[in-house]
Write a protein that holds these residues in place. Structure first.
Motif, PDB file in Angstrom:
ATOM      1  N   ALA A  20       7.278   9.745   2.585  1.00  0.00           N
ATOM      2  CA  ALA A  20       7.011   8.512   3.335  1.00  0.00           C
ATOM      3  C   ALA A  20       5.807   8.677   4.252  1.00  0.00           C
ATOM      4  CB  ALA A  20       8.244   8.109   4.134  1.00  0.00           C
ATOM      5  N   LEU A  21       5.709   9.845   4.879  1.00  0.00           N
ATOM      6  CA  LEU A  21       4.563  10.116   5.748  1.00  0.00           C
ATOM      7  C   LEU A  21       3.260  10.094   4.949  1.00  0.00           C
ATOM      8  CD1 LEU A  21       3.703  10.918   8.636  1.00  0.00           C
ATOM      9  CD2 LEU A  21       3.945  13.292   7.914  1.00  0.00           C
ATOM     10  N   GLY A  22       3.246  10.763   3.810  1.00  0.00           N
ATOM     11  CA  GLY A  22       2.050  10.771   2.966  1.00  0.00           C
ATOM     12  C   GLY A  22       1.697   9.398   2.431  1.00  0.00           C
ATOM     13  N   ALA A  23       2.705   8.642   2.002  1.00  0.00           N
ATOM     14  CA  ALA A  23       2.451   7.298   1.479  1.00  0.00           C
ATOM     15  C   ALA A  23       1.929   6.367   2.559  1.00  0.00           C
ATOM     16  CB  ALA A  23       3.730   6.728   0.872  1.00  0.00           C
ATOM     17  N   ASN A  24       2.486   6.462   3.750  1.00  0.00           N
ATOM     18  CA  ASN A  24       2.002   5.601   4.840  1.00  0.00           C
ATOM     19  C   ASN A  24       0.592   5.973   5.273  1.00  0.00           C
ATOM     20  OD1 ASN A  24       4.037   3.634   5.297  1.00  0.00           O
ATOM     21  ND2 ASN A  24       5.356   5.276   6.034  1.00  0.00           N
ATOM     22  N   LEU A  25       0.260   7.251   5.244  1.00  0.00           N
ATOM     23  CA  LEU A  25      -1.129   7.653   5.518  1.00  0.00           C
ATOM     24  C   LEU A  25      -2.076   7.116   4.447  1.00  0.00           C
ATOM     25  CD1 LEU A  25      -0.757  11.312   6.819  1.00  0.00           C
ATOM     26  CD2 LEU A  25      -1.620   9.331   8.069  1.00  0.00           C
ATOM     27  N   LEU A  26      -1.657   7.209   3.194  1.00  0.00           N
ATOM     28  CA  LEU A  26      -2.462   6.654   2.098  1.00  0.00           C
ATOM     29  C   LEU A  26      -2.647   5.158   2.271  1.00  0.00           C
ATOM     30  CD1 LEU A  26      -3.832   7.225  -0.688  1.00  0.00           C
ATOM     31  CD2 LEU A  26      -1.615   6.693  -1.710  1.00  0.00           C
ATOM     32  N   ASN A  27      -1.581   4.459   2.619  1.00  0.00           N
ATOM     33  CA  ASN A  27      -1.679   3.018   2.871  1.00  0.00           C
ATOM     34  C   ASN A  27      -2.616   2.713   4.025  1.00  0.00           C
ATOM     35  OD1 ASN A  27      -0.036   1.953   0.881  1.00  0.00           O
ATOM     36  ND2 ASN A  27       1.799   2.021   2.142  1.00  0.00           N
ATOM     37  N   LEU A  28      -2.444   3.427   5.126  1.00  0.00           N
ATOM     38  CA  LEU A  28      -3.210   3.163   6.339  1.00  0.00           C
ATOM     39  C   LEU A  28      -4.695   3.430   6.161  1.00  0.00           C
ATOM     40  CD1 LEU A  28      -3.018   2.496   9.411  1.00  0.00           C
ATOM     41  CD2 LEU A  28      -2.874   4.964   9.774  1.00  0.00           C
ATOM     42  N   LEU A  29      -5.011   4.529   5.490  1.00  0.00           N
ATOM     43  CA  LEU A  29      -6.409   4.951   5.407  1.00  0.00           C
ATOM     44  C   LEU A  29      -7.159   4.413   4.194  1.00  0.00           C
ATOM     45  CD1 LEU A  29      -5.938   8.670   6.490  1.00  0.00           C
ATOM     46  CD2 LEU A  29      -6.649   6.726   7.899  1.00  0.00           C
ATOM     47  N   VAL A  30      -6.454   4.157   3.092  1.00  0.00           N
ATOM     48  CA  VAL A  30      -7.168   3.829   1.861  1.00  0.00           C
ATOM     49  C   VAL A  30      -6.771   2.475   1.273  1.00  0.00           C
ATOM     50  CG1 VAL A  30      -7.646   4.595  -0.502  1.00  0.00           C
ATOM     51  CG2 VAL A  30      -7.411   6.281   1.317  1.00  0.00           C
ATOM     52  N   LEU A  31      -5.508   2.313   0.951  1.00  0.00           N
ATOM     53  CA  LEU A  31      -5.113   1.193   0.106  1.00  0.00           C
ATOM     54  C   LEU A  31      -5.078  -0.161   0.795  1.00  0.00           C
ATOM     55  CD1 LEU A  31      -2.367   2.921  -2.035  1.00  0.00           C
ATOM     56  CD2 LEU A  31      -4.736   2.451  -2.622  1.00  0.00           C
ATOM     57  N   VAL A  32      -4.407  -0.267   1.928  1.00  0.00           N
ATOM     58  CA  VAL A  32      -4.279  -1.583   2.573  1.00  0.00           C
ATOM     59  C   VAL A  32      -5.630  -2.122   3.038  1.00  0.00           C
ATOM     60  CG1 VAL A  32      -3.245  -2.831   4.503  1.00  0.00           C
ATOM     61  CG2 VAL A  32      -1.845  -1.300   3.128  1.00  0.00           C
ATOM     62  N   PRO A  33      -6.501  -1.309   3.654  1.00  0.00           N
ATOM     63  CA  PRO A  33      -7.795  -1.872   4.059  1.00  0.00           C
ATOM     64  C   PRO A  33      -8.707  -2.230   2.887  1.00  0.00           C
ATOM     65  CG  PRO A  33      -7.371   0.206   5.206  1.00  0.00           C
ATOM     66  CD  PRO A  33      -6.316   0.042   4.176  1.00  0.00           C
ATOM     67  N   THR A  34      -8.491  -1.639   1.711  1.00  0.00           N
ATOM     68  CA  THR A  34      -9.437  -1.871   0.619  1.00  0.00           C
ATOM     69  C   THR A  34      -8.900  -2.744  -0.502  1.00  0.00           C
ATOM     70  OG1 THR A  34      -8.758   0.207  -0.414  1.00  0.00           O
ATOM     71  CG2 THR A  34     -10.675   0.286   1.028  1.00  0.00           C
ATOM     72  N   VAL A  35      -7.732  -2.433  -1.065  1.00  0.00           N
ATOM     73  CA  VAL A  35      -7.318  -3.130  -2.278  1.00  0.00           C
ATOM     74  C   VAL A  35      -5.917  -3.715  -2.256  1.00  0.00           C
ATOM     75  CG1 VAL A  35      -8.826  -1.807  -3.810  1.00  0.00           C
ATOM     76  CG2 VAL A  35      -6.537  -0.980  -3.360  1.00  0.00           C
ATOM     77  N   LEU A  36      -5.009  -3.201  -1.465  1.00  0.00           N
ATOM     78  CA  LEU A  36      -3.599  -3.585  -1.543  1.00  0.00           C
ATOM     79  C   LEU A  36      -3.255  -4.586  -0.446  1.00  0.00           C
ATOM     80  CD1 LEU A  36      -1.116  -2.693  -3.248  1.00  0.00           C
ATOM     81  CD2 LEU A  36      -0.548  -1.150  -1.394  1.00  0.00           C
ATOM     82  N   PRO A  37      -2.712  -5.740  -0.809  1.00  0.00           N
ATOM     83  CA  PRO A  37      -2.284  -6.688   0.226  1.00  0.00           C
ATOM     84  C   PRO A  37      -1.171  -6.082   1.085  1.00  0.00           C
ATOM     85  CG  PRO A  37      -2.289  -7.728  -1.936  1.00  0.00           C
ATOM     86  CD  PRO A  37      -2.517  -6.275  -2.156  1.00  0.00           C
ATOM     87  N   GLU A  38      -1.128  -6.480   2.319  1.00  0.00           N
ATOM     88  CA  GLU A  38      -0.159  -5.940   3.284  1.00  0.00           C
ATOM     89  C   GLU A  38       1.285  -6.107   2.801  1.00  0.00           C
ATOM     90  OE1 GLU A  38       0.917  -4.013   6.773  1.00  0.00           O
ATOM     91  OE2 GLU A  38      -1.126  -4.423   6.124  1.00  0.00           O
ATOM     92  N   ALA A  39       1.593  -7.186   2.118  1.00  0.00           N
ATOM     93  CA  ALA A  39       2.960  -7.437   1.659  1.00  0.00           C
ATOM     94  C   ALA A  39       3.426  -6.405   0.632  1.00  0.00           C
ATOM     95  CB  ALA A  39       3.050  -8.836   1.060  1.00  0.00           C
ATOM     96  N   TYR A  40       2.504  -5.732  -0.016  1.00  0.00           N
ATOM     97  CA  TYR A  40       2.858  -4.777  -1.069  1.00  0.00           C
ATOM     98  C   TYR A  40       2.740  -3.320  -0.610  1.00  0.00           C
ATOM     99  CZ  TYR A  40       2.921  -8.656  -4.283  1.00  0.00           C
ATOM    100  OH  TYR A  40       3.240  -9.827  -4.915  1.00  0.00           O
ATOM    101  N   ARG A  41       2.694  -3.087   0.679  1.00  0.00           N
ATOM    102  CA  ARG A  41       2.555  -1.723   1.178  1.00  0.00           C
ATOM    103  C   ARG A  41       3.749  -0.848   0.832  1.00  0.00           C
ATOM    104  NH1 ARG A  41       4.474  -4.870   4.850  1.00  0.00           N
ATOM    105  NH2 ARG A  41       6.090  -4.172   6.284  1.00  0.00           N
ATOM    106  N   SER A  42       4.914  -1.447   0.653  1.00  0.00           N
ATOM    107  CA  SER A  42       6.106  -0.660   0.341  1.00  0.00           C
ATOM    108  C   SER A  42       6.083  -0.109  -1.082  1.00  0.00           C
ATOM    109  CB  SER A  42       7.369  -1.483   0.567  1.00  0.00           C
ATOM    110  OG  SER A  42       7.390  -2.592  -0.288  1.00  0.00           O
ATOM    111  N   VAL A  43       5.281  -0.685  -1.957  1.00  0.00           N
ATOM    112  CA  VAL A  43       5.194  -0.193  -3.330  1.00  0.00           C
ATOM    113  C   VAL A  43       4.714   1.266  -3.349  1.00  0.00           C
ATOM    114  CG1 VAL A  43       4.001  -0.480  -5.545  1.00  0.00           C
ATOM    115  CG2 VAL A  43       4.852  -2.477  -4.316  1.00  0.00           C
ATOM    116  N   THR A  44       3.748   1.570  -2.530  1.00  0.00           N
ATOM    117  CA  THR A  44       3.225   2.939  -2.462  1.00  0.00           C
ATOM    118  C   THR A  44       4.296   3.902  -1.957  1.00  0.00           C
ATOM    119  OG1 THR A  44       1.116   1.959  -1.856  1.00  0.00           O
ATOM    120  CG2 THR A  44       1.319   4.324  -1.609  1.00  0.00           C
ATOM    121  N   VAL A  45       5.014   3.497  -0.942  1.00  0.00           N
ATOM    122  CA  VAL A  45       6.065   4.355  -0.379  1.00  0.00           C
ATOM    123  C   VAL A  45       7.155   4.595  -1.417  1.00  0.00           C
ATOM    124  CG1 VAL A  45       7.785   4.561   1.452  1.00  0.00           C
ATOM    125  CG2 VAL A  45       5.563   3.537   1.946  1.00  0.00           C
ATOM    126  N   ILE A  46       7.575   3.557  -2.089  1.00  0.00           N
ATOM    127  CA  ILE A  46       8.623   3.675  -3.105  1.00  0.00           C
ATOM    128  C   ILE A  46       8.154   4.569  -4.253  1.00  0.00           C
ATOM    129  CG2 ILE A  46       9.965   2.378  -4.811  1.00  0.00           C
ATOM    130  CD1 ILE A  46       9.799   0.002  -2.747  1.00  0.00           C
TER     131      ILE A  46
END
Length: 137
Positions: A20-46
């Motif tokens: 979860a820590l790694g996925a949230n870091l990936l979301n925070l630093l890479v995916l959400v600001p660039t390509v992934l909508p905020e509503a789908y942030r849990s997909v990376t964690v899952i």
């Protein structure tokens, strides 16, 4: 790593926390600001947590140790299959329920259930011999 140092749930808790820590870091630093909508942030964690749920049991159970005799390419392929299945299952579930007006917690729980079930189902499909019921009759 010594299996006896912690019970299975301890290893599972540590693995899920790190995933979860790694996925949230990936979301925070890479995916959400660039390509992934905020509503789908849990997909990376899952998706990143799903191999932990499956492989802690495979690693911990003595009767499933034969799995590790497979080639490294097979194990890596299984992990990628599990991650892709979890991402696909959770994304489809979120896409289906995102506009229903449910709370984000409930959306995440439903996406988690769909993602983990699809991931485990795909792992079982690739490795049915690990979960076969053995009878001596």
């Amino acid at each position: 790593m010594d299996k006896e140092r912690l019970p299975r749930w301890g290893w599972l808790l540590i693995g899920l926390f790190l995933a979860a820590l790694g996925a949230n870091l990936l979301n925070l630093l890479v995916l959400v600001p660039t390509v992934l909508p905020e509503a789908y942030r849990s997909v990376t964690v899952i998706a990143i947590m799903s191999p932990v749920l499956i492989y802690v049991g495979v690693w911990y159970d003595e009767e499933r140790q034969s799995y590790w005799e497979h080639s490294r390419a097979r194990v890596v392929g299984d992990v990628l299959f599990v991650v892709a299945g979890a991402a696909l299952g959770s994304a489809v579930a979120l896409a289906a329920i995102i506009d229903l007006g449910l709370s984000s917690f409930l959306q995440d729980v439903l996406a988690m259930a769909a993602g983990f079930l699809l991931a485990w189902g795909l792992f079982w499909w690739r490795n049915p011999d690990m979960y076969a019921i053995e009878t001596d009759r």
